[in-house]
Design a protein around this motif. Sequence first.
Motif, PDB file in Angstrom:
ATOM      1  N   TRP A   1      -2.225  -1.117  -3.520  1.00 31.11           N
ATOM      2  CA  TRP A   1      -3.271  -0.277  -2.959  1.00 31.11           C
ATOM      3  C   TRP A   1      -2.781   1.167  -2.864  1.00 31.11           C
ATOM      4  CZ3 TRP A   1      -8.144  -2.036  -1.559  1.00 31.11           C
ATOM      5  CH2 TRP A   1      -8.313  -3.412  -1.510  1.00 31.11           C
TER       6      TRP A   1
ATOM      7  N   LEU B   1      -6.714  -3.920   5.534  1.00 28.50           N
ATOM      8  CA  LEU B   1      -5.947  -4.734   4.596  1.00 28.50           C
ATOM      9  C   LEU B   1      -5.031  -5.720   5.305  1.00 28.50           C
ATOM     10  CD1 LEU B   1      -4.941  -2.026   1.951  1.00 28.50           C
ATOM     11  CD2 LEU B   1      -6.971  -3.494   2.002  1.00 28.50           C
TER      12      LEU B   1
ATOM     13  N   ALA C   1     -12.668  -3.279   1.220  1.00 34.67           N
ATOM     14  CA  ALA C   1     -11.751  -4.189   0.518  1.00 34.67           C
ATOM     15  C   ALA C   1     -12.540  -5.196  -0.298  1.00 34.67           C
ATOM     16  CB  ALA C   1     -10.874  -4.919   1.536  1.00 34.67           C
TER      17      ALA C   1
ATOM     18  N   ALA D   1       0.857  -1.197   0.000  1.00 29.45           N
ATOM     19  CA  ALA D   1       0.000   0.000   0.000  1.00 29.45           C
ATOM     20  C   ALA D   1       0.881   1.232   0.000  1.00 29.45           C
ATOM     21  CB  ALA D   1      -0.921   0.009   1.213  1.00 29.45           C
TER      22      ALA D   1
ATOM     23  N   GLU E   1      -5.753  -1.001  -6.755  1.00 26.01           N
ATOM     24  CA  GLU E   1      -6.975  -0.663  -6.028  1.00 26.01           C
ATOM     25  C   GLU E   1      -6.778   0.695  -5.365  1.00 26.01           C
ATOM     26  OE1 GLU E   1      -9.853  -2.139  -5.726  1.00 26.01           O
ATOM     27  OE2 GLU E   1      -9.492  -4.097  -6.655  1.00 26.01           O
TER      28      GLU E   1
END
Length: 395
Positions: free
Chosen positions: A284, A248, A395, A233, A379
Motif C-alpha cells: 500500500w 488497513l 480498501a 504500507a 494499491e
Amino acid sequence: MSAPSNNRETAPELRRAEFDLCVLADNGLRRGRTTGSCATAAVIAALAMLLRGERRDKAEVALPDGLHFLLVPIMAVRRLNASTVRADVLKDGGDDPDNTHGATIFAEVRRNDCGQLRFFAAEGVGTATQPGLRVAVGEPAINPVPRAMMRQAAAELLAEFGENADQGFDLAIGCENGEVIARKTFNPRLGIVGGISILGTSGIVEPMSMASWVASIEVYVRVALAGEAPAVAYLPGKIGRGFARDVLGLSEQRTVQIANFLGDALDFTQAALEQEGRRLPVLWLAGHPGKLAKVLAGVWDTHSSKSDMAMASVAEAARQHGCNAQIVESMEQANTVEATIDILKSGLGETEARAFWRGVEQRIAQLVQARAPAVARVEVRLFDLAGKLLGAEAA
C-alpha cells in the motif's frame, strides 16, 4: 522524554512531559524545532513581559499532541515602546537540512481593542497572494497548526496570570533575513511574497531528508517485510498514517515512513524479497499527490531540492484523462497540487474528479510495480491535506 515540568502550577489535565531534543531520532540524528514552535516561544516571552514585566529566558511550548512540551531558549526580549514587546528565538532545525536553520524568528506583541488574537506578518514572513494554500489570500503565511499553538499559549498564559481571557492582542511574526531565505524555498512559486512561512504540524522537525535516513529506511523495510508479511504500507508523510492503522489494520511494524525516498524504499523491498525468494502479496502507498504524483514524471526522490512540484504531472494526467484545455491550463498555472484538487472538483464535479484520481492512483501503482516486480499487487490511495480520500474507496 523527561518528567513533567514543575516550572509552574498546571492543571492536571494540562500536565505535559518535556519532549527532550537531546534524545536522538531512530536514525541517530538530532531533531529540531519548527518555525511554528519558535514563533510560539517568542509569543510567550513577549506576552509575559507585556503583561507582567517578566523576562523569561525559556518558554514552555505545548506541542499539538497534547502530551508534551518543548523548552525553548529565548535569545532576547525587549520593549519596543510602551505597548509593544519583541522576543527573539533562534531556529534550530536539528540535523535536518533546513533553509531556516540558524535564523532568528521573532514576535512583536501588542494589545488591541477588538478583544481578539490577530496575526500579522512582520519583516521576513510572507503573505499569501494566491489560492490553494493553507491560509487565505492576503493572510500572513502562518499555517493553521502554528496559529493554534500560539492561541493556546496566549490563553494558558492569561490563565496563569489570572488575566481576563477576553483581552485582544496583535501578534506580528517575523524572521530576520526571511525574504532572502525564502528565495531558496518554493515560496515564490507558491505565491507567498515577502518572506518565509511559519510551518509545522507537530512542533518537531524530524531529520528525515538525510542520506543516513535512507540507510535506516532499508532497516525499516526489512522489519516490515519480516515474518511473511501479507501486506505493508509505505507513507511519504503523516497523511495516510491513520488510514494504515485504522482502515488497513496494519501494525506500526508493517508501516514505513519513507519520507521522500520512494525509489530507495522500493529498491530495498525488491532486494529483500528476492533474497527471501518470495513475493509480497500487497504493498500500500498512501499519501498526498504532491509527493506521489511526481512518480508520473519518473521522479522517485520527491524532495523539493531534487524535483519540481507535481502540478505539471497532474495537469498532464488531466489532459490524458480528457479534461478540457481550460481546466488543464488552470492546473498548470496552479501554485500547489492542493489547488489542482479544487480545480478538478469544481471543473469536473465530484464524481468525475474521483474517477480522475482513481486513474492517477492506478498509473502510480503500475509504475511502482514495474520498479518492484516482486510485489504481487500495489494499491495506491491519495488524500487531500484534510485527509479525505481523493480516488478509490478506502480498501
